[in-house]
Design an enzyme around this catalytic site. Structure first.
Site, PDB file in Angstrom:
ATOM      1  N   TYR A 299      -6.714  16.956  -6.354  1.00 16.75           N
ATOM      2  CA  TYR A 299      -6.027  18.044  -5.656  1.00 16.75           C
ATOM      3  C   TYR A 299      -4.970  18.673  -6.564  1.00 16.75           C
ATOM      4  O   TYR A 299      -4.210  17.962  -7.223  1.00 16.75           O
ATOM      5  CB  TYR A 299      -5.357  17.512  -4.389  1.00 16.75           C
ATOM      6  CG  TYR A 299      -6.339  17.178  -3.286  1.00 16.75           C
ATOM      7  CD1 TYR A 299      -7.143  18.179  -2.722  1.00 16.75           C
ATOM      8  CD2 TYR A 299      -6.457  15.888  -2.806  1.00 16.75           C
ATOM      9  CE1 TYR A 299      -8.044  17.877  -1.700  1.00 16.75           C
ATOM     10  CE2 TYR A 299      -7.347  15.580  -1.787  1.00 16.75           C
ATOM     11  CZ  TYR A 299      -8.136  16.583  -1.246  1.00 16.75           C
ATOM     12  OH  TYR A 299      -9.020  16.273  -0.243  1.00 16.75           O
TER      13      TYR A 299
ATOM     14  N   LYS B 235       8.337 -12.879   6.095  1.00 19.25           N
ATOM     15  CA  LYS B 235       8.363 -11.651   6.909  1.00 19.25           C
ATOM     16  C   LYS B 235       7.318 -10.661   6.371  1.00 19.25           C
ATOM     17  O   LYS B 235       6.824 -10.822   5.245  1.00 19.25           O
ATOM     18  CB  LYS B 235       9.764 -11.021   6.852  1.00 19.25           C
ATOM     19  CG  LYS B 235      10.206 -10.586   5.458  1.00 19.25           C
ATOM     20  CD  LYS B 235      11.671 -10.186   5.417  1.00 19.25           C
ATOM     21  CE  LYS B 235      12.109  -9.781   4.024  1.00 19.25           C
ATOM     22  NZ  LYS B 235      13.569  -9.583   3.928  1.00 19.25           N
TER      23      LYS B 235
HETATM   24  C1  LIG Z   1      14.043 -10.265   2.709  1.00 19.08           C
HETATM   25  C2  LIG Z   1      15.219 -11.161   2.696  1.00 19.08           C
HETATM   26  C3  LIG Z   1      15.256 -12.271   1.832  1.00 19.08           C
HETATM   27  C4  LIG Z   1      14.231 -12.496   0.745  1.00 19.08           C
HETATM   28  O1  LIG Z   1      14.483 -11.583  -0.292  1.00 19.08           O
HETATM   29  P1  LIG Z   1      13.644 -11.577  -1.657  1.00 19.08           P
HETATM   30  O2  LIG Z   1      14.406 -10.651  -2.522  1.00 19.08           O
HETATM   31  O3  LIG Z   1      12.300 -11.057  -1.312  1.00 19.08           O
HETATM   32  O4  LIG Z   1      13.599 -12.954  -2.157  1.00 19.08           O
HETATM   33  C5  LIG Z   1      16.301 -13.168   1.970  1.00 19.08           C
HETATM   34  N1  LIG Z   1      17.285 -12.948   2.877  1.00 19.08           N
HETATM   35  C6  LIG Z   1      17.313 -11.872   3.692  1.00 19.08           C
HETATM   36  C7  LIG Z   1      18.432 -11.695   4.644  1.00 19.08           C
HETATM   37  C8  LIG Z   1      16.282 -10.931   3.600  1.00 19.08           C
HETATM   38  O5  LIG Z   1      16.322  -9.851   4.393  1.00 19.08           O
END
Ligand SMILES: *Cc1c(COP(=O)(O)O)cnc(C)c1O
Length: 362
Positions: free
Chosen positions: A251, A35
């Site tokens: 800044y 993702k």
């Molecule tokens: C993002 C996600 C993962 C992966 O998590 P990591 O901590 O990056 O390994 C697995 N399951 C679900 C439901 C997630 O949202």
């Protein structure tokens, strides 16, 4: 060095991390969470690379993330799942593309059955995260769905505290999920994110869902796993300046020089994903030395104190490393009090991404 911020992604390092995790969770199948453009490192290249590694299940968060890769995945005999479920997307768009939604509530599951009948779907049961999913102890809803023709191809839950293995919640969630999983014993079942992969065999069920650890960041607090670093994020040094004791930087002049010295101005800023939280906290690595960021990170540039270098002018137009082997995301996150997940997924703006490495034999 490229003239703009550059992210180099070593695909073989991701494969090495995939193999390490796959070995840890074996005999469970090891999926890959890609993702958010594979946490910013490039979903397509990584998906192709992991398909060559016999990874057959890929998780996305939104339907449009999955669509460009679904043909590739399905043609290889794999499956693409969308963790956020139907949301506001249309069921038929999932079904037509062969993307499997992770249904997150009774309402969503009813909608799916009503729209596309027995098209395959996954179901998320909530065991204590209280974010998404149907409560795992909701007998009547689960009975309704299984009786009404929901064609389940995957059942999952998600751990809230896996990065802290000693937390009681890991046991509680496991017990709740086991109680329900027994009813679906021929189903691919998954519960673990990256940290969960290292909790022990009881949590693995039939499939693991790692994301972060594939990309080289440490998932378990206080534990250093032998992960390879696949990312190298660099930006060019635009200018070298000599400064005097008392000079202010950036800044609002939030850093004042305690002594005379030299600074380097680096051509990347918060547009490119360098958080403002790095102001006066994080570092850069240039020519073998770790040097502090001074003053505020601005939109397109920031400044590092390079007084420790014996030939400061030699750094002109060299590459400043922001994340990489010598200065990891985890180290920068710890210095700035930020999350590795955020730092990784935030790299962008004008950054050019290059992938190196090719599929290798097992
Ligand atoms: C993002 C996600 C993962 C992966 O998590 P990591 O901590 O990056 O390994 C697995 N399951 C679900 C439901 C997630 O949202």
């Amino acid at each position: 060095m490229q003239p703009c911020p550059t992210l180099t992604v070593d695909l073989d390092a991701i494969t090495a991390n995939y193999r390490l995790i796959r070995k840890t969770v074996s005999p469970a199948n090891c999926a890959a969470v890609i993702k958010a453009n594979a946490y910013g490192l490039g979903a397509e290249a990584i998906c192709r690379h992991l398909l060559a590694e016999q990874c057959n299940t890929f998780f996305f968060a939104h339907l449009p993330e999955a669509l460009p890769l679904t043909k590739l995945i399905n043609a290889a005999g794999g499956q693409a799942l969308v963790l956020n479920g139907l949301g506001l997307y249309a069921s038929r768009d999932f079904a037509a593309a062969g993307v499997i939604p992770v249904l997150n509530s009774l309402a969503e599951a009813r909608q799916w059955i009503g729209d596309v009948g027995d098209a395959p779907a996954a179901l998320h049961l909530d065991t204590g995260m209280n974010r998404l999913g149907l409560p795992a102890d909701d007998d009547s809803s689960i009975l309704e769905l299984t009786n009404n023709g929901l064609k389940l191809v995957h059942l999952m839950s998600h751990l809230a505290c896996a990065d802290q293995p000693e937390r009681e919640e890991n046991q509680t969630q496991l017990r709740r999920f086991q109680a329900r999983a027994a009813q679906f014993d021929d189903m691919p079942i998954s519960m673990t994110n990256s940290a969960g992969c290292f909790l022990g065999a009881a949590w693995q069920f039939a499939m693991a869902r790692p994301g972060l650890a594939l990309y080289g960041a440490q998932p378990v607090i206080g534990k250093s796993l032998p992960l390879q670093i696949p990312y190298r994020f660099e930006a060019p040094v635009l200018q070298i300046r000599q400064f005097n004791k008392g000079d202010g930087f950036g800044y609002a002049g939030t850093h004042k020089a305690a002594t005379d010295g030299y600074s380097a101005t680096i051509g990347a800023g918060y547009t490119d994903g360098i958080p403002r939280g790095f102001s006066n906290t994080a570092h850069v690595w240039i020519d073998g030395l770790k040097m502090p960021i001074i003053g505020r990170v601005s939109m397109d540039s920031f400044v590092a104190d390079i007084s420790a270098h014996s030939h400061p002018h030699s750094l002109y137009h060299q590459a400043a490393l922001i994340y990489g082997q010598e200065l990891t995301i985890d180290e920068q996150a710890a210095s700035a009090g930020l999350s590795s997940y955020e730092l990784l997924t935030r790299i962008g703006g004008r950054t050019i991404t290059r992938h190196v490495g090719f599929p290798t034999a097992n």
